[in-house]
Design a protein around this motif. Structure first.
Motif, PDB file in Angstrom:
ATOM      1  N   ALA A  50       0.824  -1.219   0.000  1.00 37.61           N
ATOM      2  CA  ALA A  50       0.000   0.000   0.000  1.00 37.61           C
ATOM      3  C   ALA A  50       0.847   1.253   0.000  1.00 37.61           C
ATOM      4  CB  ALA A  50      -0.953  -0.035   1.192  1.00 37.61           C
ATOM      5  N   LEU A  51       0.509   2.186   0.874  1.00 41.59           N
ATOM      6  CA  LEU A  51       1.155   3.493   0.858  1.00 41.59           C
ATOM      7  C   LEU A  51       2.622   3.418   1.222  1.00 41.59           C
ATOM      8  CD1 LEU A  51       0.742   6.571   0.579  1.00 41.59           C
ATOM      9  CD2 LEU A  51       0.213   6.622   3.022  1.00 41.59           C
ATOM     10  N   GLY A  52       2.957   2.569   2.179  1.00 40.77           N
ATOM     11  CA  GLY A  52       4.327   2.511   2.660  1.00 40.77           C
ATOM     12  C   GLY A  52       5.325   2.145   1.595  1.00 40.77           C
ATOM     13  N   SER A  53       4.927   1.351   0.592  1.00 38.43           N
ATOM     14  CA  SER A  53       5.860   0.943  -0.456  1.00 38.43           C
ATOM     15  C   SER A  53       6.038   2.023  -1.515  1.00 38.43           C
ATOM     16  CB  SER A  53       5.354  -0.347  -1.121  1.00 38.43           C
ATOM     17  OG  SER A  53       4.116  -0.112  -1.761  1.00 38.43           O
ATOM     18  N   LEU A  54       5.141   3.019  -1.539  1.00 33.39           N
ATOM     19  CA  LEU A  54       5.207   4.068  -2.546  1.00 33.39           C
ATOM     20  C   LEU A  54       5.833   5.355  -2.021  1.00 33.39           C
ATOM     21  CD1 LEU A  54       1.636   3.677  -4.100  1.00 33.39           C
ATOM     22  CD2 LEU A  54       3.788   2.805  -5.019  1.00 33.39           C
ATOM     23  N   VAL A  55       5.540   5.656  -0.777  1.00 33.30           N
ATOM     24  CA  VAL A  55       5.979   6.926  -0.199  1.00 33.30           C
ATOM     25  C   VAL A  55       7.084   6.688   0.814  1.00 33.30           C
ATOM     26  CG1 VAL A  55       5.257   8.997   1.038  1.00 33.30           C
ATOM     27  CG2 VAL A  55       3.659   7.843  -0.504  1.00 33.30           C
ATOM     28  N   GLU A  56       8.171   7.425   0.679  1.00 34.06           N
ATOM     29  CA  GLU A  56       9.271   7.368   1.618  1.00 34.06           C
ATOM     30  C   GLU A  56       9.228   8.602   2.510  1.00 34.06           C
ATOM     31  OE1 GLU A  56      12.826   7.022  -0.626  1.00 34.06           O
ATOM     32  OE2 GLU A  56      12.339   5.029  -1.421  1.00 34.06           O
ATOM     33  N   PRO A  57       9.860   8.534   3.696  1.00 35.21           N
ATOM     34  CA  PRO A  57       9.814   9.689   4.612  1.00 35.21           C
ATOM     35  C   PRO A  57      10.249  11.000   3.960  1.00 35.21           C
ATOM     36  CG  PRO A  57      10.713   7.773   5.728  1.00 35.21           C
ATOM     37  CD  PRO A  57      10.549   7.378   4.290  1.00 35.21           C
ATOM     38  N   GLY A  58      11.266  10.952   3.104  1.00 37.87           N
ATOM     39  CA  GLY A  58      11.722  12.177   2.453  1.00 37.87           C
ATOM     40  C   GLY A  58      10.698  12.772   1.516  1.00 37.87           C
ATOM     41  N   ASP A  59       9.830  11.904   0.953  1.00 38.57           N
ATOM     42  CA  ASP A  59       8.807  12.399   0.041  1.00 38.57           C
ATOM     43  C   ASP A  59       7.827  13.326   0.754  1.00 38.57           C
ATOM     44  OD1 ASP A  59       9.913  10.868  -1.975  1.00 38.57           O
ATOM     45  OD2 ASP A  59       8.677   9.130  -1.488  1.00 38.57           O
ATOM     46  N   VAL A  60       7.528  13.016   2.006  1.00 35.75           N
ATOM     47  CA  VAL A  60       6.586  13.834   2.771  1.00 35.75           C
ATOM     48  C   VAL A  60       7.118  15.252   2.910  1.00 35.75           C
ATOM     49  CG1 VAL A  60       5.401  14.109   4.984  1.00 35.75           C
ATOM     50  CG2 VAL A  60       5.752  11.816   4.028  1.00 35.75           C
ATOM     51  N   GLU A  61       8.380  15.375   3.269  1.00 38.68           N
ATOM     52  CA  GLU A  61       8.987  16.698   3.402  1.00 38.68           C
ATOM     53  C   GLU A  61       9.012  17.431   2.071  1.00 38.68           C
ATOM     54  OE1 GLU A  61      13.212  18.745   4.845  1.00 38.68           O
ATOM     55  OE2 GLU A  61      12.814  16.616   5.204  1.00 38.68           O
ATOM     56  N   ASP A  62       9.314  16.709   0.981  1.00 38.03           N
ATOM     57  CA  ASP A  62       9.343  17.343  -0.340  1.00 38.03           C
ATOM     58  C   ASP A  62       7.979  17.892  -0.719  1.00 38.03           C
ATOM     59  OD1 ASP A  62      11.995  16.697  -0.552  1.00 38.03           O
ATOM     60  OD2 ASP A  62      11.659  14.876  -1.733  1.00 38.03           O
ATOM     61  N   VAL A  63       6.924  17.127  -0.428  1.00 37.09           N
ATOM     62  CA  VAL A  63       5.568  17.572  -0.750  1.00 37.09           C
ATOM     63  C   VAL A  63       5.210  18.827   0.044  1.00 37.09           C
ATOM     64  CG1 VAL A  63       3.125  16.989  -0.568  1.00 37.09           C
ATOM     65  CG2 VAL A  63       4.748  15.304  -1.456  1.00 37.09           C
ATOM     66  N   VAL A  64       5.549  18.839   1.337  1.00 34.40           N
ATOM     67  CA  VAL A  64       5.256  20.002   2.172  1.00 34.40           C
ATOM     68  C   VAL A  64       5.959  21.243   1.634  1.00 34.40           C
ATOM     69  CG1 VAL A  64       5.586  21.023   4.462  1.00 34.40           C
ATOM     70  CG2 VAL A  64       4.802  18.656   4.246  1.00 34.40           C
ATOM     71  N   VAL A  65       7.231  21.085   1.234  1.00 34.38           N
ATOM     72  CA  VAL A  65       7.987  22.205   0.690  1.00 34.38           C
ATOM     73  C   VAL A  65       7.332  22.719  -0.588  1.00 34.38           C
ATOM     74  CG1 VAL A  65      10.175  22.899  -0.353  1.00 34.38           C
ATOM     75  CG2 VAL A  65      10.166  21.525   1.733  1.00 34.38           C
ATOM     76  N   LEU A  66       6.912  21.808  -1.464  1.00 35.53           N
ATOM     77  CA  LEU A  66       6.278  22.209  -2.717  1.00 35.53           C
ATOM     78  C   LEU A  66       4.952  22.917  -2.478  1.00 35.53           C
ATOM     79  CD1 LEU A  66       6.968  19.095  -4.982  1.00 35.53           C
ATOM     80  CD2 LEU A  66       7.978  21.375  -5.190  1.00 35.53           C
ATOM     81  N   VAL A  67       4.169  22.391  -1.550  1.00 30.88           N
ATOM     82  CA  VAL A  67       2.869  22.999  -1.248  1.00 30.88           C
ATOM     83  C   VAL A  67       3.049  24.413  -0.720  1.00 30.88           C
ATOM     84  CG1 VAL A  67       0.868  22.893   0.282  1.00 30.88           C
ATOM     85  CG2 VAL A  67       1.658  20.820  -0.882  1.00 30.88           C
ATOM     86  N   PHE A  68       3.974  24.589   0.213  1.00 28.63           N
ATOM     87  CA  PHE A  68       4.196  25.921   0.773  1.00 28.63           C
ATOM     88  C   PHE A  68       4.766  26.879  -0.261  1.00 28.63           C
ATOM     89  CE2 PHE A  68       3.578  24.214   5.033  1.00 28.63           C
ATOM     90  CZ  PHE A  68       2.983  25.293   5.663  1.00 28.63           C
ATOM     91  N   GLU A  69       5.622  26.370  -1.150  1.00 32.39           N
ATOM     92  CA  GLU A  69       6.170  27.235  -2.179  1.00 32.39           C
ATOM     93  C   GLU A  69       5.076  27.679  -3.143  1.00 32.39           C
ATOM     94  OE1 GLU A  69       8.915  29.486  -4.298  1.00 32.39           O
ATOM     95  OE2 GLU A  69       8.943  28.606  -2.287  1.00 32.39           O
ATOM     96  N   PHE A  70       4.187  26.722  -3.504  1.00 38.25           N
ATOM     97  CA  PHE A  70       3.064  27.079  -4.370  1.00 38.25           C
ATOM     98  C   PHE A  70       2.154  28.093  -3.681  1.00 38.25           C
ATOM     99  CE2 PHE A  70      -1.443  26.426  -5.269  1.00 38.25           C
ATOM    100  CZ  PHE A  70      -1.488  26.797  -6.612  1.00 38.25           C
ATOM    101  N   TRP A  71       1.829  27.821  -2.416  1.00 34.38           N
ATOM    102  CA  TRP A  71       0.929  28.704  -1.687  1.00 34.38           C
ATOM    103  C   TRP A  71       1.538  30.097  -1.542  1.00 34.38           C
ATOM    104  CZ3 TRP A  71      -3.640  29.984  -0.526  1.00 34.38           C
ATOM    105  CH2 TRP A  71      -3.925  30.808   0.572  1.00 34.38           C
ATOM    106  N   ARG A  72       2.835  30.179  -1.279  1.00 28.13           N
ATOM    107  CA  ARG A  72       3.497  31.461  -1.107  1.00 28.13           C
ATOM    108  C   ARG A  72       3.394  32.303  -2.378  1.00 28.13           C
ATOM    109  NH1 ARG A  72       8.271  33.781  -2.115  1.00 28.13           N
ATOM    110  NH2 ARG A  72       9.043  31.930  -3.176  1.00 28.13           N
ATOM    111  N   LEU A  73       3.537  31.661  -3.519  1.00 27.53           N
ATOM    112  CA  LEU A  73       3.458  32.388  -4.788  1.00 27.53           C
ATOM    113  C   LEU A  73       2.011  32.673  -5.191  1.00 27.53           C
ATOM    114  CD1 LEU A  73       6.197  30.416  -6.765  1.00 27.53           C
ATOM    115  CD2 LEU A  73       6.415  32.672  -5.709  1.00 27.53           C
ATOM    116  N   PHE A  74       1.151  31.668  -5.007  1.00 31.17           N
ATOM    117  CA  PHE A  74      -0.230  31.797  -5.471  1.00 31.17           C
ATOM    118  C   PHE A  74      -0.987  32.867  -4.698  1.00 31.17           C
ATOM    119  CE2 PHE A  74      -4.732  30.243  -5.199  1.00 31.17           C
ATOM    120  CZ  PHE A  74      -5.083  30.569  -6.502  1.00 31.17           C
ATOM    121  N   ARG A  75      -0.775  32.964  -3.404  1.00 31.35           N
ATOM    122  CA  ARG A  75      -1.544  33.910  -2.588  1.00 31.35           C
ATOM    123  C   ARG A  75      -1.180  35.360  -2.882  1.00 31.35           C
ATOM    124  NH1 ARG A  75       0.447  34.415   3.577  1.00 31.35           N
ATOM    125  NH2 ARG A  75       2.588  35.046   3.227  1.00 31.35           N
TER     126      ARG A  75
END
Length: 316
Positions: free
Chosen positions: A207-232
């Motif tokens: 399931a999820l554990g085989s697809l997502v690694e711990p580093g991926d979570v941090e990368d997603v958070v960084v991308l979301v905040f970067e998008f939000w910072r620019l979009f807002r």
């Protein structure tokens, strides 16, 4: 009276202040008195709220200013992204260590019904149809087939012929298959989602554990905040924010605050429950630390030392 014995007046003010502070401390620290106070104040607050509308209580421009401050101007740097990243990492860790799938939580039938409902959404159908109709989809299929056919060992003239034939045949076949499936896009989407759901629930699927690694979570958070910072910071987001506030006021501007709370699902019993949930422990702690009495004295003492209090004594 004051002019004749100012010392006595000062002593009276001090004694009245002490009594006033003691009375108010008792109101909020005694369980029975606190319960009575909560019921009385919430009852009167809701009665008053029934006679004032949202537009009368606050203007839409004020709400727009507050929304702009916290949605646009409020910084999202520093501790906020870090905290969100830590929360996301913890949630990921908890979910990755639990072998729980949706079908086990809500039952296989409900999971399949939910899948069917998602597939039948207008948005889902339009997305699938857009993919099936898109020339980019055909181009992707053609490119994948071309890469699987290795013509590099053929003579130059023959290589061009083979590559052209592969592209032509693949493009026609892909277009034909995509058009044929367009009319059955709902079932196509539903079948795909069912297969993904069952594959994730199968033993050994990971399931999820085989697809997502711990580093991926941090990368997603960084991308979301970067998008939000620019979009807002865009004018488009500012318009969306203002339109959202306007819609709330257009819908509820003439609605009383009491009815608005009711529409939001917040009733008398909810307010009473939360007051009893948070009030006693918070008040008990600030009272234990001496903050409660100090705060009451800070607010009440100026009156007993004021000219208004002195003049009131003169009329006794």
């Amino acid at each position: 009276m004051t002019a004749e014995n100012p010392v006595a007046d000062d002593d009276l003010a001090a004694r009245l202040l002490d009594a006033h502070v003691e009375f108010m401390c008792g109101q909020v620290t005694d369980p029975e008195e606190f319960a009575a106070l909560v019921h009385e104040e919430i009852t009167h607050a809701l009665d008053d709220a029934a006679h004032i509308t949202l537009s009368e209580a606050v203007s839409r421009d004020l709400i727009k200013a507050v929304a702009h401050k916290y949605a646009v101007a409020f910084p999202v740097e520093g501790a906020i992204p870090e905290l969100v990243g830590r929360v996301a990492a913890r949630l990921y860790h908890d979910s990755a260590t639990d072998d729980v799938v949706l079908a086990e939580l809500i039952g296989r039938k409900h999971a399949d019904d939910l899948t069917d409902d998602i597939a039948q959404l207008g948005l889902s159908r339009r997305l699938v149809e857009r993919v099936l109709d898109s020339p980019d989809t055909v181009d992707t299929v053609v490119e994948a087939v071309q890469r699987s056919v290795d013509s590099s060992r053929l003579p130059q003239s023959l290589r061009r012929y083979v590559d052209g034939a592969v592209e032509s045949v693949t493009r026609r076949a892909a277009s034909f298959v995509l058009r044929a499936n367009r009319s059955e896009s709902d079932e196509l989407l539903a079948d795909t989602m069912r297969e993904l759901s069952r594959a994730a629930a199968a033993p050994g699927a990971g399931a999820l554990g085989s697809l997502v690694e711990p580093g991926d979570v941090e990368d997603v958070v960084v991308l979301v905040f970067e998008f939000w910072r620019l979009f807002r910071e865009t004018d488009y987001f500012a318009r969306l924010l203002a339109d959202g506030v306007d819609e709330v006021f257009d819908t509820y501007g003439d609605t009383s605050l009491a009815d608005l709370l009711a529409d939001l699902g917040i009733g008398y019993d909810d307010l009473i429950e939360e007051a009893h949930r948070f009030g006693p422990p918070v008040i008990a702690e600030i009272n234990r630390r001496g903050f409660l009495e100090a705060a009451l004295r800070r607010r009440l003492a100026p009156f007993y030392a004021s000219r208004a209090f002195t003049e009131a004594l003169q009329h006794l």
